[in-house]
Design a protein around this motif. Structure first.
Motif, PDB file in Angstrom:
ATOM      1  N   UNK A 228     -38.389  47.936 -42.915  1.00 20.76           N
ATOM      2  CA  UNK A 228     -39.775  48.243 -43.247  1.00 20.76           C
ATOM      3  C   UNK A 228     -39.985  49.665 -43.718  1.00 20.76           C
ATOM      4  N   UNK A 229     -39.035  50.539 -43.408  1.00 21.10           N
ATOM      5  CA  UNK A 229     -39.153  51.951 -43.809  1.00 21.10           C
ATOM      6  C   UNK A 229     -37.884  52.425 -44.507  1.00 21.10           C
ATOM      7  N   UNK A 230     -37.247  51.536 -45.263  1.00 19.91           N
ATOM      8  CA  UNK A 230     -35.909  51.836 -45.783  1.00 19.91           C
ATOM      9  C   UNK A 230     -35.884  52.353 -47.217  1.00 19.91           C
ATOM     10  N   UNK A 231     -37.029  52.387 -47.889  1.00 21.93           N
ATOM     11  CA  UNK A 231     -37.005  52.799 -49.288  1.00 21.93           C
ATOM     12  C   UNK A 231     -36.443  54.210 -49.432  1.00 21.93           C
ATOM     13  N   UNK A 232     -35.425  54.315 -50.300  1.00 17.82           N
ATOM     14  CA  UNK A 232     -34.808  55.605 -50.566  1.00 17.82           C
ATOM     15  C   UNK A 232     -33.878  56.088 -49.487  1.00 17.82           C
ATOM     16  N   UNK A 233     -33.701  55.282 -48.434  1.00 10.39           N
ATOM     17  CA  UNK A 233     -32.856  55.711 -47.312  1.00 10.39           C
ATOM     18  C   UNK A 233     -31.691  54.743 -47.089  1.00 10.39           C
ATOM     19  N   UNK A 234     -32.011  53.429 -46.934  1.00  8.99           N
ATOM     20  CA  UNK A 234     -30.967  52.455 -46.600  1.00  8.99           C
ATOM     21  C   UNK A 234     -29.907  52.357 -47.703  1.00  8.99           C
ATOM     22  N   UNK A 235     -28.647  52.309 -47.253  1.00 12.48           N
ATOM     23  CA  UNK A 235     -27.518  51.976 -48.139  1.00 12.48           C
ATOM     24  C   UNK A 235     -26.734  50.871 -47.422  1.00 12.48           C
ATOM     25  N   UNK A 244     -18.216  45.891 -54.959  1.00  9.55           N
ATOM     26  CA  UNK A 244     -16.787  46.104 -55.237  1.00  9.55           C
ATOM     27  C   UNK A 244     -16.136  44.792 -55.675  1.00  9.55           C
ATOM     28  N   UNK A 245     -16.403  43.722 -54.932  1.00  4.33           N
ATOM     29  CA  UNK A 245     -15.820  42.414 -55.272  1.00  4.33           C
ATOM     30  C   UNK A 245     -16.298  41.956 -56.648  1.00  4.33           C
ATOM     31  N   UNK A 246     -17.576  42.182 -56.939  1.00  7.88           N
ATOM     32  CA  UNK A 246     -18.145  41.723 -58.211  1.00  7.88           C
ATOM     33  C   UNK A 246     -17.510  42.404 -59.410  1.00  7.88           C
ATOM     34  N   UNK A 295      -4.257  51.309 -57.609  1.00 10.24           N
ATOM     35  CA  UNK A 295      -4.980  52.437 -58.214  1.00 10.24           C
ATOM     36  C   UNK A 295      -6.267  51.948 -58.867  1.00 10.24           C
ATOM     37  N   UNK A 296      -6.178  50.804 -59.543  1.00  5.95           N
ATOM     38  CA  UNK A 296      -7.362  50.229 -60.188  1.00  5.95           C
ATOM     39  C   UNK A 296      -8.410  49.848 -59.148  1.00  5.95           C
ATOM     40  N   UNK A 297      -7.984  49.188 -58.077  1.00  9.09           N
ATOM     41  CA  UNK A 297      -8.922  48.778 -57.036  1.00  9.09           C
ATOM     42  C   UNK A 297      -9.601  49.992 -56.399  1.00  9.09           C
ATOM     43  N   UNK A 298      -8.832  51.026 -56.145  1.00  8.38           N
ATOM     44  CA  UNK A 298      -9.406  52.234 -55.544  1.00  8.38           C
ATOM     45  C   UNK A 298     -10.410  52.884 -56.487  1.00  8.38           C
ATOM     46  N   UNK A 299     -10.087  52.890 -57.788  1.00  4.04           N
ATOM     47  CA  UNK A 299     -11.004  53.481 -58.776  1.00  4.04           C
ATOM     48  C   UNK A 299     -12.312  52.693 -58.839  1.00  4.04           C
ATOM     49  N   UNK A 300     -12.214  51.355 -58.776  1.00  5.11           N
ATOM     50  CA  UNK A 300     -13.420  50.521 -58.769  1.00  5.11           C
ATOM     51  C   UNK A 300     -14.282  50.850 -57.545  1.00  5.11           C
ATOM     52  N   UNK A 301     -13.633  50.921 -56.378  1.00 10.15           N
ATOM     53  CA  UNK A 301     -14.361  51.197 -55.143  1.00 10.15           C
ATOM     54  C   UNK A 301     -15.020  52.568 -55.179  1.00 10.15           C
ATOM     55  N   UNK A 302     -14.282  53.562 -55.662  1.00 11.34           N
ATOM     56  CA  UNK A 302     -14.844  54.925 -55.728  1.00 11.34           C
ATOM     57  C   UNK A 302     -15.997  54.999 -56.706  1.00 11.34           C
ATOM     58  N   UNK A 303     -15.908  54.260 -57.801  1.00  4.87           N
ATOM     59  CA  UNK A 303     -16.998  54.253 -58.774  1.00  4.87           C
ATOM     60  C   UNK A 303     -18.255  53.608 -58.181  1.00  4.87           C
ATOM     61  N   UNK A 304     -18.058  52.510 -57.430  1.00  2.00           N
ATOM     62  CA  UNK A 304     -19.193  51.879 -56.758  1.00  2.00           C
ATOM     63  C   UNK A 304     -19.845  52.855 -55.774  1.00  2.00           C
ATOM     64  N   UNK A 306     -20.225  55.962 -55.862  1.00  2.00           N
ATOM     65  CA  UNK A 306     -21.033  57.036 -56.456  1.00  2.00           C
ATOM     66  C   UNK A 306     -22.518  56.699 -56.452  1.00  2.00           C
ATOM     67  N   UNK A 307     -22.848  55.412 -56.396  1.00  2.00           N
ATOM     68  CA  UNK A 307     -24.256  55.001 -56.354  1.00  2.00           C
ATOM     69  C   UNK A 307     -24.817  55.031 -54.929  1.00  2.00           C
ATOM     70  N   UNK A 308     -23.973  55.349 -53.962  1.00  2.00           N
ATOM     71  CA  UNK A 308     -24.391  55.366 -52.554  1.00  2.00           C
ATOM     72  C   UNK A 308     -23.952  56.686 -51.922  1.00  2.00           C
ATOM     73  N   UNK A 309     -24.642  57.783 -52.228  1.00  2.00           N
ATOM     74  CA  UNK A 309     -24.181  59.121 -51.819  1.00  2.00           C
ATOM     75  C   UNK A 309     -24.172  59.347 -50.312  1.00  2.00           C
ATOM     76  N   UNK A 310     -24.916  58.566 -49.560  1.00  2.00           N
ATOM     77  CA  UNK A 310     -24.928  58.750 -48.121  1.00  2.00           C
ATOM     78  C   UNK A 310     -23.869  57.957 -47.389  1.00  2.00           C
ATOM     79  N   UNK A 311     -23.148  57.137 -48.101  1.00  2.00           N
ATOM     80  CA  UNK A 311     -22.148  56.258 -47.486  1.00  2.00           C
ATOM     81  C   UNK A 311     -20.739  56.797 -47.697  1.00  2.00           C
TER      82      UNK A 311
END
Length: 410
Positions: A228-235, A244-246, A295-304, A306-311
């Protein structure tokens, strides 16, 4: 001594030996020892006085040498457990005598049909006796066919002392289907120069290489917040894992690859809003291919991420097994003598690459170079599993010819 390979197979498959990947014990299920005790009793009855089962359920026995030549000690190995993929409880084997072609409707679950269109190898089985399940369980020919063939070959050699051979070590393992078959094998006690696993499929096909294999585990720590209060906070860690799987390349999946192509395969996903875990298996025939995919899998995960700076994310690689060809190529006579034995039983040898692993993968790197020989089975791990009795007999012949080749060439 008079039991046929069919007698043995029918006796072994009704003993439930399914392994359990969730258990940390070895064997992972105590019921695997039920078959082990039967095999030890049969080996002792054959006259192999050193036959025994260790605390891990592994069976050891020796067929003594009957030649004055200095022949290398050979091991023949099969596993006793059946796969967790489909139930192996209350197996009811059925023998279709003198198969004359056409689809085979199973008797317990009549909706299950072994169709020639889906199993074209049936076209080569006219006149054979085909062993199936009743459709409610797997058969367990993987690898009780291999066990039956090794036992029958041992009985054949003991009953025919005119067949000259060196010392032969028999090894039956537990938990191969969950990747632990070689974990507790005592190579020093085994005392063999090299071995052969009886764990293949179509007769004539011999395997000199397997996948190299790693496991990858990704753990994600997200940012939890009341919805209920997660906008801009929840990751949400579940969504991060799903992203990552997608993004996995569709052309690097088991369902889109074949031959010598490797893959990245997600095998598990679990978690909650704040924490999630992803599990993968990485497969390739060369170690460089494993590294590239990781290496490819790790790069995919790291790229994902970047959209979740708090995680945050951790990425762990665990070595599982390596391509046995790397070891076998150093001792080419192991495969050369096998190829000669296959020809002697009237088959044209076909060298295969297994898109998977065997006990031989691990044993090869533990000091026991170990290619894989056909057992005659088909459609392993499924209720449509089937095997030809005549093909099993050909596998027994192959073992006998192989020990003769080694003795002749010693």
């Amino acid at each position: 001594m008079t039991d046929t390979v069919l007698d043995r197979l029918l006796r072994y498959v009704v003993i439930d030996t399914q392994s359990d990947p969730t258990s940390s014990a070895q064997p992972s299920t105590e019921k695997q020892k039920d078959l082990g005790r039967v095999l030890v009793a049969e080996l002792l009855a054959l006259g192999l006085s050193d036959a025994h089962m260790d605390e891990h359920g592994n069976i050891y026995a020796t067929v003594p040498s009957n030649t004055d030549k200095n022949v290398p000690v050979i091991c023949f190995c099969s596993h006793m457990d059946t796969a967790p993929d489909f139930t192996g409880t209350n197996v009811k084997p059925n023998v279709v005598r003198n198969y004359q072609g056409g689809d085979i409707q199973l008797t317990g679950d009549t909706t299950r049909i072994i169709r020639v269109s889906e199993h074209p190898d049936l076209n080569d089985q006219i006149g054979h006796d085909i062993v199936t399940t009743d459709g409610t369980t797997l058969l367990g020919a993987d690898d009780k066919a291999g066990v039956a063939e090794i036992m029958t070959a041992a009985a054949t050699l003991l009953a025919n002392p005119e067949i000259r051979h060196g010392a032969i070590r028999i090894l039956f393992t537990t938990d191969e289907e969950i990747g632990r078959g070689a974990d507790k094998v005592d190579i020093k006690k085994l005392g063999a120069a090299f071995g052969y696993t009886m764990d293949g499929s179509t007769i004539g096909e011999v395997d000199d290489q397997t996948f190299s294999a790693d496991g990858v585990e990704i753990e994600i720590v997200g940012v939890a917040q009341h919805p209920g209060t997660s906008k801009g906070v929840m990751e949400n860690a579940i969504k991060i894992a799903s992203d990552i799987v997608a993004r996995l390349p569709k052309d690097l999946a088991p369902e889109t690859t074949e031959g010598l192509e490797g893959f990245i395969h997600p095998t598990g996903i679990s978690g909650s809003m704040d924490k999630a875990k992803l599990q993968f298996i990485i497969r390739d025939f060369v170690n460089e291919g494993l590294t590239e995919k990781e290496t490819l899998l790790k790069a995919i995960a790291e790229d994902v991420m970047t959209a979740y700076p708090g995680s945050s994310m951790s990425f762990k690689v665990t070595e599982q097994y390596r391509n046995m060809k790397e070891v076998l190529d150093r001792q080419p006579e192991i495969m050369a003598n096998l190829v000669e034995a296959v020809r002697r039983v009237g088959l044209e040898p076909v060298t295969n690459s297994i898109r998977g692993g065997t006990d031989g993968s691990r044993l090869s790197f533990m000091g026991l170079p170990c290619p894989n020989i056909y057992t005659g089975g088909h459609s392993y791990h499924s209720p449509l599993e089937w095997i030809s009795v005549q093909d099993m007999e050909k596998s027994v012949e192959t073992i006998v010819e192989l020990v003769k080749v080694w003795e002749e060439r010693a």
